[in-house]
Motif scaffolding. Sequence first.
Motif, PDB file in Angstrom:
ATOM      1  N   VAL A 173     -22.517  22.553  15.376  1.00 22.78           N
ATOM      2  CA  VAL A 173     -21.939  22.291  13.497  1.00 22.78           C
ATOM      3  C   VAL A 173     -20.703  21.195  14.331  1.00 22.78           C
ATOM      4  O   VAL A 173     -19.456  21.977  14.651  1.00 22.78           O
ATOM      5  CB  VAL A 173     -21.899  22.469  12.872  1.00 22.78           C
ATOM      6  N   ILE A 174     -20.558  19.923  14.003  1.00 22.40           N
ATOM      7  CA  ILE A 174     -18.555  19.506  13.911  1.00 22.40           C
ATOM      8  C   ILE A 174     -18.488  19.395  12.676  1.00 22.40           C
ATOM      9  O   ILE A 174     -18.240  18.510  11.726  1.00 22.40           O
ATOM     10  CB  ILE A 174     -18.724  18.284  14.595  1.00 22.40           C
ATOM     11  N   GLY A 175     -16.853  20.088  11.985  1.00 21.14           N
ATOM     12  CA  GLY A 175     -16.159  20.042  10.907  1.00 21.14           C
ATOM     13  C   GLY A 175     -16.590  18.718  10.565  1.00 21.14           C
ATOM     14  O   GLY A 175     -15.073  18.224  11.279  1.00 21.14           O
ATOM     15  N   ALA A 176     -15.788  18.163   8.974  1.00 22.90           N
ATOM     16  CA  ALA A 176     -15.312  16.918   8.895  1.00 22.90           C
ATOM     17  C   ALA A 176     -14.136  17.081   9.481  1.00 22.90           C
ATOM     18  O   ALA A 176     -13.098  17.990   9.781  1.00 22.90           O
ATOM     19  CB  ALA A 176     -15.482  17.071   7.051  1.00 22.90           C
ATOM     20  N   GLY A 177     -13.501  15.598   9.639  1.00 22.90           N
ATOM     21  CA  GLY A 177     -12.668  15.170   9.883  1.00 22.90           C
ATOM     22  C   GLY A 177     -11.918  15.750  11.596  1.00 22.90           C
ATOM     23  O   GLY A 177     -11.025  15.079  11.819  1.00 22.90           O
ATOM     24  N   SER A 178     -13.221  16.287  12.185  1.00 16.42           N
ATOM     25  CA  SER A 178     -12.359  16.900  13.317  1.00 16.42           C
ATOM     26  C   SER A 178     -12.470  15.685  14.312  1.00 16.42           C
ATOM     27  O   SER A 178     -13.082  14.995  14.462  1.00 16.42           O
ATOM     28  CB  SER A 178     -13.350  17.628  14.236  1.00 16.42           C
ATOM     29  N   VAL A 179     -11.728  15.993  15.815  1.00 17.68           N
ATOM     30  CA  VAL A 179     -11.277  15.323  16.412  1.00 17.68           C
ATOM     31  C   VAL A 179     -12.138  15.765  17.895  1.00 17.68           C
ATOM     32  O   VAL A 179     -11.655  16.243  18.187  1.00 17.68           O
ATOM     33  CB  VAL A 179      -9.900  14.075  16.769  1.00 17.68           C
ATOM     34  N   VAL A 180     -13.205  15.000  18.478  1.00 18.26           N
ATOM     35  CA  VAL A 180     -13.883  16.104  19.441  1.00 18.26           C
ATOM     36  C   VAL A 180     -13.020  15.074  20.976  1.00 18.26           C
ATOM     37  O   VAL A 180     -13.669  13.851  20.999  1.00 18.26           O
ATOM     38  CB  VAL A 180     -15.334  15.864  19.587  1.00 18.26           C
ATOM     39  N   THR A 181     -12.738  16.002  21.719  1.00 17.13           N
ATOM     40  CA  THR A 181     -11.834  15.614  22.442  1.00 17.13           C
ATOM     41  C   THR A 181     -12.549  15.885  23.999  1.00 17.13           C
ATOM     42  O   THR A 181     -12.523  15.305  25.391  1.00 17.13           O
ATOM     43  CB  THR A 181     -10.402  15.699  22.790  1.00 17.13           C
ATOM     44  N   ARG A 182     -13.467  17.656  23.823  1.00 13.17           N
ATOM     45  CA  ARG A 182     -14.043  18.215  25.279  1.00 13.17           C
ATOM     46  C   ARG A 182     -14.958  17.801  24.669  1.00 13.17           C
ATOM     47  O   ARG A 182     -15.698  18.497  23.223  1.00 13.17           O
ATOM     48  CB  ARG A 182     -12.657  18.658  25.579  1.00 13.17           C
ATOM     49  N   ASP A 183     -16.060  18.771  25.835  1.00 10.17           N
ATOM     50  CA  ASP A 183     -17.851  19.287  25.790  1.00 10.17           C
ATOM     51  C   ASP A 183     -17.445  20.178  24.543  1.00 10.17           C
ATOM     52  O   ASP A 183     -16.542  21.683  24.443  1.00 10.17           O
ATOM     53  CB  ASP A 183     -18.489  19.734  26.542  1.00 10.17           C
ATOM     54  N   ILE A 184     -18.610  20.747  23.348  1.00 11.28           N
ATOM     55  CA  ILE A 184     -18.578  21.250  22.650  1.00 11.28           C
ATOM     56  C   ILE A 184     -19.847  21.891  22.698  1.00 11.28           C
ATOM     57  O   ILE A 184     -21.244  21.211  23.435  1.00 11.28           O
ATOM     58  CB  ILE A 184     -18.789  20.957  21.178  1.00 11.28           C
ATOM     59  N   PRO A 185     -19.653  23.256  23.425  1.00 13.87           N
ATOM     60  CA  PRO A 185     -21.299  23.679  23.550  1.00 13.87           C
ATOM     61  C   PRO A 185     -22.100  23.737  22.399  1.00 13.87           C
ATOM     62  O   PRO A 185     -21.889  24.078  21.280  1.00 13.87           O
ATOM     63  CB  PRO A 185     -20.679  25.590  24.095  1.00 13.87           C
ATOM     64  N   ALA A 186     -23.332  24.521  22.818  1.00 12.07           N
ATOM     65  CA  ALA A 186     -24.616  24.479  21.865  1.00 12.07           C
ATOM     66  C   ALA A 186     -24.348  25.998  20.777  1.00 12.07           C
ATOM     67  O   ALA A 186     -24.310  26.599  20.989  1.00 12.07           O
ATOM     68  CB  ALA A 186     -26.055  24.839  22.847  1.00 12.07           C
ATOM     69  N   GLY A 187     -24.832  25.586  19.271  1.00 14.55           N
ATOM     70  CA  GLY A 187     -25.225  25.913  18.707  1.00 14.55           C
ATOM     71  C   GLY A 187     -23.829  27.238  18.307  1.00 14.55           C
ATOM     72  O   GLY A 187     -23.495  28.285  17.847  1.00 14.55           O
ATOM     73  N   VAL A 188     -22.851  26.062  17.882  1.00 15.95           N
ATOM     74  CA  VAL A 188     -21.870  26.153  17.750  1.00 15.95           C
ATOM     75  C   VAL A 188     -21.340  25.941  16.727  1.00 15.95           C
ATOM     76  O   VAL A 188     -21.488  24.778  15.666  1.00 15.95           O
ATOM     77  CB  VAL A 188     -20.331  26.360  18.560  1.00 15.95           C
ATOM     78  N   LEU A 189     -19.686  26.559  15.631  1.00 15.28           N
ATOM     79  CA  LEU A 189     -19.438  25.959  14.691  1.00 15.28           C
ATOM     80  C   LEU A 189     -17.683  25.397  15.562  1.00 15.28           C
ATOM     81  O   LEU A 189     -17.597  26.198  15.945  1.00 15.28           O
ATOM     82  CB  LEU A 189     -19.174  26.574  13.708  1.00 15.28           C
ATOM     83  N   ALA A 190     -17.196  24.270  15.646  1.00 15.61           N
ATOM     84  CA  ALA A 190     -15.933  23.446  15.325  1.00 15.61           C
ATOM     85  C   ALA A 190     -15.780  22.819  14.817  1.00 15.61           C
ATOM     86  O   ALA A 190     -16.058  21.848  14.078  1.00 15.61           O
ATOM     87  CB  ALA A 190     -16.899  23.054  17.698  1.00 15.61           C
ATOM     88  N   VAL A 191     -14.074  22.908  14.816  1.00 17.69           N
ATOM     89  CA  VAL A 191     -13.369  21.942  13.864  1.00 17.69           C
ATOM     90  C   VAL A 191     -12.233  21.819  14.696  1.00 17.69           C
ATOM     91  O   VAL A 191     -11.790  22.334  15.499  1.00 17.69           O
ATOM     92  CB  VAL A 191     -13.315  22.872  12.585  1.00 17.69           C
ATOM     93  N   GLY A 192     -11.187  20.807  14.140  1.00 19.73           N
ATOM     94  CA  GLY A 192     -10.504  20.558  14.158  1.00 19.73           C
ATOM     95  C   GLY A 192      -9.660  19.774  15.146  1.00 19.73           C
ATOM     96  O   GLY A 192     -10.963  18.591  15.490  1.00 19.73           O
TER      97      GLY A 192
END
Length: 198
Positions: free
Chosen positions: A158-177
């Motif tokens: 799950v990628i939080g609203a407004g996030s800027v994803v600059t690198r890989d995100i692993p499976a099954g996590v909450l990631a934001v920012g």
Amino acid sequence: MNKEEKLERMRSGAWLHAIDPEIGEELLRAEELCHRLNALPPSHREEREAVLRELLGATGRTIVIHSPFHCDFGTQIAIGEGFVGNYGLTILDEGPVTIGDHVFIGPGVGIYTVVHALLPGQRNEGIMRSRPVTIGNDVWIGGHATILPGVTIGEGAVIGAGSVVTRDIPAGVLAVGNPCRVVRPLTESDRIAPAELE
């Protein structure tokens, strides 16, 4: 170099001069199809689906994309089953964009594969390259998130609203920012209790 060779070079991630009449033809094709899609009323579901299937490289049996939707080529976008893209989704698909099954994308999200030359003279000449984006099954991307070139988002993330994803995100996590960082794993404690659904 013929048109297919130019497009293959673009997809491969090699640097190239992208200001080119033949590449421009493909951009115009996608722009026309996006315009047609965005002009159709939401109630014209079959027509909208037909335009999406003409525009995109591959889709699942069920696909929902709310207007407005914009992409550069369309043919480099492969979307799995049960996709929902909310209002204002933009996918710049100079490189391949692969989206798995049951992916939900919030409003105003941008997915970008293009990297322009840093020096102004080269950038003005149209020198660019692409990096693929891969989004796994069961991913939810919150509104106004930005997915940058070369990123892979793992299954169930799950990628939080407004996030800027600059690198890989692993499976099954909450990631934001900004830049997007893993906050914590998703666990059974995130399950909504049946009593809360009544």
